[in-house]
Design an enzyme around this catalytic site. Structure first.
Site, mmCIF file in Angstrom:
data_model
loop_
_atom_site.group_PDB
_atom_site.id
_atom_site.type_symbol
_atom_site.label_atom_id
_atom_site.label_comp_id
_atom_site.label_asym_id
_atom_site.label_seq_id
_atom_site.Cartn_x
_atom_site.Cartn_y
_atom_site.Cartn_z
ATOM 1 N N ASP A 198 0.857 -1.191 0.000
ATOM 2 C CA ASP A 198 0.000 0.000 0.000
ATOM 3 C C ASP A 198 0.891 1.239 0.000
ATOM 4 O O ASP A 198 1.830 1.324 0.786
ATOM 5 C CB ASP A 198 -0.880 -0.038 1.263
ATOM 6 C CG ASP A 198 -1.782 1.177 1.370
ATOM 7 O OD1 ASP A 198 -2.051 1.808 0.331
ATOM 8 O OD2 ASP A 198 -2.214 1.486 2.503
ATOM 9 N N ASP B 10 -4.424 3.701 2.593
ATOM 10 C CA ASP B 10 -5.838 3.361 2.795
ATOM 11 C C ASP B 10 -5.965 1.904 3.265
ATOM 12 O O ASP B 10 -7.064 1.384 3.385
ATOM 13 C CB ASP B 10 -6.663 3.605 1.522
ATOM 14 C CG ASP B 10 -6.224 2.719 0.358
ATOM 15 O OD1 ASP B 10 -5.192 2.008 0.484
ATOM 16 O OD2 ASP B 10 -6.899 2.741 -0.691
ATOM 17 N N ASP C 247 -1.789 -1.304 -3.828
ATOM 18 C CA ASP C 247 -2.105 -0.561 -5.048
ATOM 19 C C ASP C 247 -1.033 -0.756 -6.119
ATOM 20 O O ASP C 247 0.002 -1.381 -5.878
ATOM 21 C CB ASP C 247 -2.340 0.923 -4.734
ATOM 22 C CG ASP C 247 -1.286 1.480 -3.779
ATOM 23 O OD1 ASP C 247 -0.092 1.250 -4.042
ATOM 24 O OD2 ASP C 247 -1.662 2.122 -2.775
ATOM 25 N N ASP D 82 -9.901 -17.077 -15.470
ATOM 26 C CA ASP D 82 -10.645 -17.563 -14.316
ATOM 27 C C ASP D 82 -11.712 -18.586 -14.730
ATOM 28 O O ASP D 82 -12.490 -18.327 -15.660
ATOM 29 C CB ASP D 82 -11.327 -16.353 -13.656
ATOM 30 C CG ASP D 82 -11.882 -16.666 -12.293
ATOM 31 O OD1 ASP D 82 -11.104 -17.052 -11.412
ATOM 32 O OD2 ASP D 82 -13.115 -16.513 -12.106
ATOM 33 N N ASP E 184 -6.148 -18.596 -3.535
ATOM 34 C CA ASP E 184 -7.272 -19.420 -3.061
ATOM 35 C C ASP E 184 -6.826 -20.553 -2.147
ATOM 36 O O ASP E 184 -7.673 -21.292 -1.630
ATOM 37 C CB ASP E 184 -7.995 -20.073 -4.251
ATOM 38 C CG ASP E 184 -8.749 -19.078 -5.125
ATOM 39 O OD1 ASP E 184 -9.138 -18.014 -4.624
ATOM 40 O OD2 ASP E 184 -8.939 -19.387 -6.323
HETATM 41 O O1 TEU Z 1 -11.652 -19.716 -8.352
HETATM 42 C C1 TEU Z 1 -12.484 -20.771 -8.732
HETATM 43 C C2 TEU Z 1 -12.394 -21.851 -7.767
HETATM 44 O O2 TEU Z 1 -12.153 -22.972 -8.146
HETATM 45 C C3 TEU Z 1 -12.510 -21.462 -6.350
HETATM 46 O O3 TEU Z 1 -13.730 -20.887 -6.129
HETATM 47 C C4 TEU Z 1 -12.266 -22.596 -5.451
HETATM 48 O O4 TEU Z 1 -13.318 -23.493 -5.476
HETATM 49 C C5 TEU Z 1 -12.130 -22.070 -4.086
HETATM 50 O O5 TEU Z 1 -11.357 -20.929 -4.092
HETATM 51 C C6 TEU Z 1 -11.485 -23.112 -3.214
HETATM 52 O O6 TEU Z 1 -11.306 -22.538 -1.981
HETATM 53 C C7 TEU Z 1 -11.623 -18.558 -9.087
HETATM 54 C C8 TEU Z 1 -10.784 -17.527 -8.367
HETATM 55 O O7 TEU Z 1 -9.463 -17.965 -8.275
HETATM 56 C C9 TEU Z 1 -11.403 -17.235 -7.043
HETATM 57 O O8 TEU Z 1 -10.626 -16.349 -6.283
HETATM 58 C C10 TEU Z 1 -12.774 -16.661 -7.299
HETATM 59 O O9 TEU Z 1 -13.447 -16.483 -6.080
HETATM 60 C C11 TEU Z 1 -13.625 -17.558 -8.204
HETATM 61 O O10 TEU Z 1 -12.909 -18.051 -9.327
HETATM 62 C C12 TEU Z 1 -14.807 -16.794 -8.753
HETATM 63 O O11 TEU Z 1 -14.367 -15.864 -9.694
#
Ligand code: TEU
Length: 559
Positions: free
Chosen positions: A21, A25, A29, A199, A332
């Site tokens: 950051d 905030d 960024d 994605d 994730d």
């Molecule tokens: O992730 C898809 C996905 O497979 C995840 O939702 C997964 O099931 C989960 O994170 C397991 O904990 C993608 C992106 O990487 C994720 O950050 C998004 O939330 C999702 O798509 C929706 O766009």
């Protein structure tokens, strides 16, 4: 054999919200990323993948895009982006964008139009359906809990959302949707970006008629994607996208493909297929999932023979036909040193290096997620209110409060093990307040481990995880066999050591890792080979047959 720059590359993933950051905030960024380009370059990565930076109400941290051609206000401006791209290119770094086009935000202009009335030209950009017996049109579940359908009283129809209700799914069967998406891609490629991480790209083709999922009742929240993944027209659409857009640029592409098996991956990424260059597969990420119907929520430990089986199957099935991505971590997933390694003070550094070595010497393009290169660990917040991730919060409410499947304490243990927020706490730059991430209040709390684990400390310690990753990246640029060699697994049933070989013409690599915290004895034929030499190890000396806790070694020889 096919040889391309993106096979030789190393990708560094930046989660902009939690990287640096600069305006206090509490949210990272683009200017913050600019400050650290040299850090990434010095590590030896060549490509930066940015998680979504587009205008978004942030229901799902940018995976809900309101405007594909504008920058999220908190992250800066288009001028900041242009400057970042230019500076990266000057340093020889490429920039890969996140392309989120299975769904948009409900605040996207397309959806705002679509929901106005049934005659609107954008109505068919999304999936609108009449109620069935006064209920949802089918039994599909959202990946973030509850039904995948949301009722809109205005037009008395439901719309489909595989993710949150603020993430309506786009209807790719509509050719105008596809042309608009390609337009967005061209907009960024013409600016000079170097590729896309796409994605959930294998969810874009839904089955005609949107039939009920026969397993919906048995399946957990986390299986909700299975029925919609790898749909009937997905390859047609990806080929069209390649033909109309990607083939005109020299770019890196990686599709995020939950539920994809090796056969699917060969279709998505086969060298002769002209769809994508690689995919993120999920099989190794599912090995520690719940056996009690709670999906990802568990405290299970991975079984080494199972991990070997999955990793090796992807290595051998794709060899010569298609290309692997190699990852342990992303925004994730929980931190790998806490998940497959040992994050105690004694073994954190050793096991982080061991896991890095095991992965980076396989065939494929390696991805390093911010903080992985310093061995960042999972976070254990005591209070559910300290978590920000909607998946985590929804699951807590559903599993603990609504369905009462487990106690709050048990669920917190699962969250400590599996929550996406493990990856999302701020980057730990130094031991000053907020780990040097912000002078404001961070949007999510910093992991208290930052005093011991931070970049400043790592850069001052020649034995740090950071320098080990740097060394691996150097070796990759020197030895073709690391990039292109074929793979064979040794001793699939050994549940303490993971060993494999690589080979390219005369060049050979032998890799062995100890997954335990004790000494194990193993004799490998490489030890008797006069010509072999140790390329890299996480210990100072080599005891050959005695593999110390989390020891990891690579030998090289020519024959
Ligand atoms: O992730 C898809 C996905 O497979 C995840 O939702 C997964 O099931 C989960 O994170 C397991 O904990 C993608 C992106 O990487 C994720 O950050 C998004 O939330 C999702 O798509 C929706 O766009």
């Amino acid at each position: 054999m096919q040889k391309n720059w993106w096979q030789e590359a190393v990708v560094y993933q930046v989660y902009p919200r939690s990287f640096q950051d600069t305006d206090n905030d509490g949210i990272g960024d683009l200017k913050g990323i600019l400050q650290h380009l040299d850090y990434v370059k010095n590590l030896g990565a060549n490509v930066i993948w940015l998680n979504p930076i587009y205008k978004s109400p942030n229901d799902d941290n940018g995976y809900d895009i309101a405007d594909y051609r504008d920058i999220m206000q908190e992250f800066g401006t288009m001028a900041d982006f242009d400057k970042l791209l230019e500076a990266a290119h000057e340093k020889g770094l490429k920039i890969m964008m996140d392309l989120v086009v299975n769904h948009t935000s409900d605040e996207n202009h397309w959806f705002a139009e679509s929901r106005k009335n049934k005659e609107n030209k954008y109505r068919d950009y999304y999936f609108w359906r009449d109620p069935k017996n006064s209920r949802e049109p089918n039994n599909w579940k959202s990946n973030f809990g509850g039904s995948a359908w949301q009722y809109d009283p205005k037009t008395e129809q439901y719309y489909l959302h595989i993710f949150s209700k603020k993430q309506p799914d786009l209807n790719w069967d509509n050719a105008d949707v596809r042309q608009d998406v390609y337009g967005v891609m061209k907009f960024w490629l013409d600016k000079g970006v170097d590729g896309f991480r796409m994605d959930v790209i294998n969810l874009i083709s839904k089955q005609p008629g949107l039939p009920d999922d026969p397993n919906a009742d048995k399946s957990t929240v986390e299986d909700a994607m299975g029925w919609v993944a790898n749909g009937p027209k997905v390859h047609d659409y990806l080929r069209e996208m390649n033909q109309q857009v990607l083939s005109k640029y020299d770019v890196i592409t990686v599709g995020e493909t939950p539920e994809a098996k090796t056969e699917d991956a060969i279709k998505y990424t086969g060298f002769d297929r002209h769809e994508l260059e690689m995919v993120f597969q999920f099989e190794h990420m599912g090995l520690d999932w719940s056996k009690n119907g709670l999906g990802k929520w568990s405290t299970n430990k991975v079984s080494l023979p199972e991990l070997k089986e999955v990793m090796s199957r992807w290595q051998t099935k794709l060899n010569g036909k298609a290309w692997n991505s190699l990852y342990w971590n992303n925004h994730d997933q929980p931190r790998v040193v806490s998940r497959f390694g040992n994050d105690s003070e004694q073994y954190r550094v050793l096991s982080a290096k061991m896991l890095g070595l095991l992965l980076h010497f396989m065939q494929g393009t390696p991805y390093i997620y911010q903080g992985e290169e310093i061995g960042m660990t999972n976070v254990h917040f005591d209070n559910i209110d300290d978590y920000k991730d909607l998946e985590t919060l929804n699951a807590y409410h559903e599993i603990v409060q609504d369905k009462k499947q487990v106690t709050s304490d048990q669920m917190m243990a699962y969250i400590h093990h599996s929550s996406r927020d493990n990856a999302r706490t701020p980057m730990q730059w130094d031991a000053t307040k907020n780990a040097g991430f912000t002078d404001g209040t961070p949007w999510i709390k910093v992991n208290p481990a930052y005093k011991q684990i931070n970049v400043s400390k790592a850069l001052n310690d020649p034995n740090s995880v950071y320098y080990f990753y740097k060394k691996m990246n150097e070796l990759r640029s020197q030895y073709d066999v690391i990039v292109y060699g074929n793979y064979s697994l040794l001793d699939p049933k050994d549940n303490e050591a993971f060993a494999y070989e690589r080979q390219l013409d005369q060049q050979h690599l032998f890799i062995v890792t100890n997954f335990t915290s004790h000494v194990i004895k193993r004799n490998y034929k490489v030890y008797n080979d006069q010509k072999s030499r140790l390329l890299l190890s996480n210990y100072d000396d080599d005891l050959k047959r005695d593999l110390r806790p989390y020891e990891a070694k690579v030998y090289y020889y020519e024959e």
